[in-house]
Each structure stands twice: as structure tokens, then as C-alpha cells.
Design a protein around this motif. Sequence first.
Motif, PDB file in Angstrom:
ATOM      1  N   SER A 184       0.843  -1.132   0.041  1.00 17.90           N
ATOM      2  CA  SER A 184       0.215  -0.051   0.057  1.00 17.90           C
ATOM      3  C   SER A 184       0.759   1.191   0.071  1.00 17.90           C
ATOM      4  O   SER A 184       0.349   2.204  -0.337  1.00 17.90           O
ATOM      5  CB  SER A 184      -0.851   0.109   1.106  1.00 17.90           C
ATOM      6  OG  SER A 184      -0.044  -0.089   2.305  1.00 17.90           O
ATOM      7  N   ARG A 185       2.148   1.120   0.581  1.00 17.16           N
ATOM      8  CA  ARG A 185       2.818   2.727   0.425  1.00 17.16           C
ATOM      9  C   ARG A 185       3.451   2.603  -0.845  1.00 17.16           C
ATOM     10  O   ARG A 185       4.323   3.727  -0.990  1.00 17.16           O
ATOM     11  CB  ARG A 185       3.869   2.173   1.679  1.00 17.16           C
ATOM     12  CG  ARG A 185       3.110   2.603   3.162  1.00 17.16           C
ATOM     13  CD  ARG A 185       4.050   2.550   4.240  1.00 17.16           C
ATOM     14  NE  ARG A 185       4.513   1.351   4.450  1.00 17.16           N
ATOM     15  CZ  ARG A 185       5.303   0.872   5.458  1.00 17.16           C
ATOM     16  NH1 ARG A 185       5.977   1.711   5.842  1.00 17.16           N
ATOM     17  NH2 ARG A 185       5.608  -0.552   5.644  1.00 17.16           N
ATOM     18  N   GLN A 186       3.731   1.522  -1.630  1.00 10.49           N
ATOM     19  CA  GLN A 186       4.117   1.890  -2.934  1.00 10.49           C
ATOM     20  C   GLN A 186       3.385   1.935  -4.147  1.00 10.49           C
ATOM     21  O   GLN A 186       2.657   1.310  -4.771  1.00 10.49           O
ATOM     22  CB  GLN A 186       5.069   0.510  -3.452  1.00 10.49           C
ATOM     23  CG  GLN A 186       5.781   0.929  -4.704  1.00 10.49           C
ATOM     24  CD  GLN A 186       6.734   2.148  -4.674  1.00 10.49           C
ATOM     25  OE1 GLN A 186       7.137   2.900  -3.537  1.00 10.49           O
ATOM     26  NE2 GLN A 186       6.658   2.716  -5.706  1.00 10.49           N
TER      27      GLN A 186
ATOM     28  N   ALA B 124      -6.643   2.178   3.962  1.00  9.85           N
ATOM     29  CA  ALA B 124      -5.387   2.355   2.704  1.00  9.85           C
ATOM     30  C   ALA B 124      -4.560   3.197   2.905  1.00  9.85           C
ATOM     31  O   ALA B 124      -5.110   4.439   3.185  1.00  9.85           O
ATOM     32  CB  ALA B 124      -6.053   2.006   1.561  1.00  9.85           C
ATOM     33  N   HIS B 125      -3.205   3.150   2.862  1.00 11.62           N
ATOM     34  CA  HIS B 125      -2.277   4.336   2.799  1.00 11.62           C
ATOM     35  C   HIS B 125      -2.902   5.480   2.092  1.00 11.62           C
ATOM     36  O   HIS B 125      -2.643   6.547   2.525  1.00 11.62           O
ATOM     37  CB  HIS B 125      -1.001   3.833   2.458  1.00 11.62           C
ATOM     38  CG  HIS B 125       0.150   4.604   2.925  1.00 11.62           C
ATOM     39  ND1 HIS B 125       0.388   5.142   4.117  1.00 11.62           N
ATOM     40  CD2 HIS B 125       0.795   5.355   2.120  1.00 11.62           C
ATOM     41  CE1 HIS B 125       1.425   5.823   4.076  1.00 11.62           C
ATOM     42  NE2 HIS B 125       1.921   6.252   2.967  1.00 11.62           N
ATOM     43  N   ASP B 126      -3.157   5.226   0.868  1.00  6.26           N
ATOM     44  CA  ASP B 126      -3.948   6.322   0.002  1.00  6.26           C
ATOM     45  C   ASP B 126      -4.943   5.536  -0.666  1.00  6.26           C
ATOM     46  O   ASP B 126      -4.653   4.894  -1.832  1.00  6.26           O
ATOM     47  CB  ASP B 126      -3.004   6.848  -0.949  1.00  6.26           C
ATOM     48  CG  ASP B 126      -3.540   7.886  -1.668  1.00  6.26           C
ATOM     49  OD1 ASP B 126      -4.785   8.178  -1.692  1.00  6.26           O
ATOM     50  OD2 ASP B 126      -2.720   8.859  -2.145  1.00  6.26           O
TER      51      ASP B 126
ATOM     52  N   VAL C  46      -2.812   9.738  15.921  1.00  2.86           N
ATOM     53  CA  VAL C  46      -3.663   8.947  15.216  1.00  2.86           C
ATOM     54  C   VAL C  46      -2.907   8.750  13.796  1.00  2.86           C
ATOM     55  O   VAL C  46      -2.466   9.661  13.188  1.00  2.86           O
ATOM     56  CB  VAL C  46      -5.007   9.455  14.756  1.00  2.86           C
ATOM     57  CG1 VAL C  46      -5.343  10.905  14.256  1.00  2.86           C
ATOM     58  CG2 VAL C  46      -6.003   8.179  14.098  1.00  2.86           C
ATOM     59  N   ASP C  47      -2.819   7.510  13.229  1.00  3.57           N
ATOM     60  CA  ASP C  47      -2.046   7.058  12.198  1.00  3.57           C
ATOM     61  C   ASP C  47      -2.525   5.943  11.546  1.00  3.57           C
ATOM     62  O   ASP C  47      -3.261   4.905  12.366  1.00  3.57           O
ATOM     63  CB  ASP C  47      -0.559   7.116  12.668  1.00  3.57           C
ATOM     64  CG  ASP C  47       0.279   7.357  11.367  1.00  3.57           C
ATOM     65  OD1 ASP C  47      -0.235   7.674  10.286  1.00  3.57           O
ATOM     66  OD2 ASP C  47       1.573   7.391  11.451  1.00  3.57           O
ATOM     67  N   ASP C  48      -2.189   5.653  10.363  1.00  4.37           N
ATOM     68  CA  ASP C  48      -2.715   4.400   9.536  1.00  4.37           C
ATOM     69  C   ASP C  48      -1.686   3.092  10.171  1.00  4.37           C
ATOM     70  O   ASP C  48      -2.250   2.151  10.246  1.00  4.37           O
ATOM     71  CB  ASP C  48      -2.732   4.476   8.020  1.00  4.37           C
ATOM     72  CG  ASP C  48      -1.353   4.677   7.442  1.00  4.37           C
ATOM     73  OD1 ASP C  48      -0.522   5.074   8.364  1.00  4.37           O
ATOM     74  OD2 ASP C  48      -1.068   4.384   6.415  1.00  4.37           O
ATOM     75  N   MET C  49      -0.400   3.365  10.444  1.00  4.41           N
ATOM     76  CA  MET C  49       0.367   2.256  10.829  1.00  4.41           C
ATOM     77  C   MET C  49       1.500   2.566  11.484  1.00  4.41           C
ATOM     78  O   MET C  49       1.960   3.724  11.537  1.00  4.41           O
ATOM     79  CB  MET C  49       0.906   1.692   9.505  1.00  4.41           C
ATOM     80  CG  MET C  49       1.954   2.275   9.045  1.00  4.41           C
ATOM     81  SD  MET C  49       2.412   1.247   7.293  1.00  4.41           S
ATOM     82  CE  MET C  49       1.388   1.645   6.294  1.00  4.41           C
ATOM     83  N   ILE C  50       1.902   1.774  12.334  1.00  3.68           N
ATOM     84  CA  ILE C  50       3.223   1.869  13.122  1.00  3.68           C
ATOM     85  C   ILE C  50       4.298   0.780  12.494  1.00  3.68           C
ATOM     86  O   ILE C  50       3.845  -0.398  12.651  1.00  3.68           O
ATOM     87  CB  ILE C  50       3.039   1.538  14.791  1.00  3.68           C
ATOM     88  CG1 ILE C  50       2.355   2.516  15.330  1.00  3.68           C
ATOM     89  CG2 ILE C  50       4.331   1.476  15.464  1.00  3.68           C
ATOM     90  CD1 ILE C  50       1.977   2.200  16.846  1.00  3.68           C
ATOM     91  N   ALA C  51       5.082   1.366  11.788  1.00  4.15           N
ATOM     92  CA  ALA C  51       6.179   0.447  11.012  1.00  4.15           C
ATOM     93  C   ALA C  51       7.266   0.276  11.941  1.00  4.15           C
ATOM     94  O   ALA C  51       7.193  -0.616  12.909  1.00  4.15           O
ATOM     95  CB  ALA C  51       6.353   0.830   9.726  1.00  4.15           C
ATOM     96  N   SER C  52       8.239   1.138  11.862  1.00  2.85           N
ATOM     97  CA  SER C  52       9.384   0.956  12.781  1.00  2.85           C
ATOM     98  C   SER C  52       8.987   1.477  14.122  1.00  2.85           C
ATOM     99  O   SER C  52       9.402   1.134  15.228  1.00  2.85           O
ATOM    100  CB  SER C  52      10.576   1.758  12.296  1.00  2.85           C
ATOM    101  OG  SER C  52      10.152   3.013  12.223  1.00  2.85           O
ATOM    102  N   GLY C  53       8.016   2.523  14.102  1.00  3.74           N
ATOM    103  CA  GLY C  53       7.652   3.258  15.231  1.00  3.74           C
ATOM    104  C   GLY C  53       8.351   4.604  15.409  1.00  3.74           C
ATOM    105  O   GLY C  53       7.999   5.402  16.296  1.00  3.74           O
TER     106      GLY C  53
END
Length: 392
Positions: A139-141, A172-174, A274-281
Motif C-alpha cells: 500500500s505504500r508503493q 488504505a495508505h492512500d 492517530v495514524d494508519d500504521m506503526i512500522a518501525s515506530g
Amino acid sequence: MSENAIKTPVAPLRILSLEGFRSMAEKVDKHISVSRKEREEASPDNLSFTGYYKESYLVDASVPRFSSGEAKGVINETIHGTDLFILADISNHNLTYNLYNTENGMSPDDHFQDLKRLIDACNGKARRINVILPFLYESRQDKRTILESLDCATALQELVQMGVKNIITFDAHDGRVQNSVPLEGFDNFYTSYQFLQSFLHTEDGVSIEKEDFIVVSPDVGGMSRAVFYANILGVDMGMFYKRRDYTVVNDGKNPILAHEFLGGNIAGKSVYIVDDMIASGESVLEVAAELKARKAERIYIAATFGLFTCGFEKFDEAYKNGIIDRVYTTNLIYTPKELIDKPYYTNVDVSKYLSLIIDTINHDSSVDDIMKSGGLIRNRLADYREKCRKAQ
Ligand SMILES: O=P(O)(O)OC[C@H]1O[C@@H](O)[C@H](O)[C@@H]1O
């Protein structure tokens, strides 16, 4: 009576889960089974549909692998004429397979390939195939700005070319990536109601009034999400933007030099990041530290997907140092027990919502009402405020 109780389903419902998402599929399956039993008992004459209520809708399927790492999708029962919902958590990194006598961790690519194998194994027998990818693959690409692969759009195109009629995802990220498959169904659901419900239950008593509470987006991309929360709560919002060094590229990204804040006074307020995701944080933790330096009272982090690609150490530390108070993520992706057990963590259960989505789509009813959670949230907030007022 709900529309689902009077409208005949498209075809008999079946749910096929990839291995990495079975625990969620089992929960969803139970919810649907219970609600269909009630519906059938309440109005037996309305449902002249054989096999409407089932104890389970789950399909027996697997993806065995050869020692070379190659695999095949196998479906062990008939799915002929069914409305098939295939569920996949492409982020589940807890699964492994044998590759030349070594245990290889499943990557998003492996999961996506398995998803395609199982669609392939259906052999055109299902009446309709719907794919549920809560965390949208790649989703981020989602956009092309240089000579680079357009992975999300390509993946969606592949699914559609294989006969998938509906793609269902969350936050969705976008969401505009749906433009890559304009002729088939693409639904992007949000989980704001489930988050607020869980938040108000867990932080019972915390003031959500404008003078005490603010919503913050850690970056420009998440702004509309934060605006939604701020509007529905009737509080202010702020946002950070990432100041990057565009002359350097590390791991495909320009390094972040600083998180700059745009917004009002934070001092003494509880902050809902608020965010869509925590990846590395990295994003949420840096933003939390910036907010604490601005004298924020309590800091809550709410992200739909908790990937925690770098583990939990930095979150443990932030909690220990009073930088963060609580982290909320959903069970829309694999959540390790280690995280569930953290004193600062709450897992937001979205299984009932997902079961409602599946049930509704199987009836070919409109998902508009379940997408628009504003009314439900307003009622919940009114109840909460009334309770707080009485407690004063
Ligand atoms: O900072 P980490 O957690 O690595 O990455 C997550 C952030 O990166 C963005 O793409 C996401 O929308 C989120 O804001």
C-alpha cells in the motif's frame, strides 16, 4: 429489520483464510454464524435459501510447499457456485517455511503469491471471488514518481485479472490506489468507531473536552484522518510535518531531519496521535517526545496496523519514561502475544465489523451505512459525556 434479513444472498457464503489470518477468520465465522442463526429463526419465511445458516463457513484449504520453497494452493472441498471471501494478512511475519533446509520467514510477497495460488485453485468454480486484504499489499508503493515499480496498482490489477470482483481493505495508505482497478469493486473501510469505543472503555473518565483533549497527525499524509477525529470529537487538531534532507536517500527514503509542529497549545492536554500504521515506530515515538516536550499531559497512540518492525524496546522505554501512556492497534493484522501482554497496549477487536461487512456484501446490500460511522460515534460520545457529567 436490516436489509440483509430480507435480501437473498448473491450465492452461498464461504470464507477461505490464508494460514496467517486464521484466528481472525474463525472469529468472523462465529459472528456470522450466530447472526444468521438468529436471523433465520426470527423470520424463517423470509429466507428460502438453502444452507443460509451454517455452523461454519470456513473452507478447508492449504498451501503445501516443496523443499525448494515452491508451493501450490489446494482446496479440499467444493466451492462450486459460492460467494467466496478470501482473507489474507500479508504482514504476518510469524510464519515460516522450509527453504533448502532452512526456516524462511514468510514475507508479504510470499503471502501475496499464496493468495494468488488459492484463487488459481478455485479453478473458476466459485460464483464470485472477493478478496479481503485488511493491510493492503504494497500500500505504500502506490504511486510512481521516478523510474520505479508501481507495486500496489500492479497487484490489484493481477487480482482483477484473476477474476476477483471485490477487493476489501482498511485504512488504505492512500485510498486513491483504487483508481488502478476502476471496473471492479474496491472498498476501503475505516475503524474510527471501534477505536473510539475501545478508547472510551479503556480510558474511562478521561476528559475528551476541547480544553483537555487534542488530536494530532504525525504527518501530512494522515491529516484527513485526524481532521475526522477532531471534528467528530469537537476538539482541536495539530499536525507534524517531516522536514527531510532531499539530497540523501537511505533505504529508499530521504532521512527525516526534524518533526515540525503546526497547531495550537498542547500544554496540559491529553493527545490522541492517530495514524494508519506503526512500522518501525520512529514517527509516532518522535512525535510523542516532541509533544511531551511541549508539556502534553497524556499521550495515546492509535494506529490501525501495528507492524512494529523494530520490536517493542523503544516503546517499552517510552512508556517507562512517561512519554507514552497507551498504544492502540487492531487485530486486522497478526498481533504477537508479547505485544498483547504489554501494560501499555490495547488490541482493538474489529472481527464483528468485518463479519458485518462480509455479511452485507454477500447480500449485495449497500455498505454505505456501515462505512459511515459518524452517527454511531456521536451516540457513543454523547453517552460518555453524560456519564462523565454525572460522575462530577
Ligand atoms: O515511522 P514508521 O513507524 O517507520 O512508519 C510509519 C509511518 O510512515 C508512513 O508511511 C505511515 O503512514 C506512518 O505515518
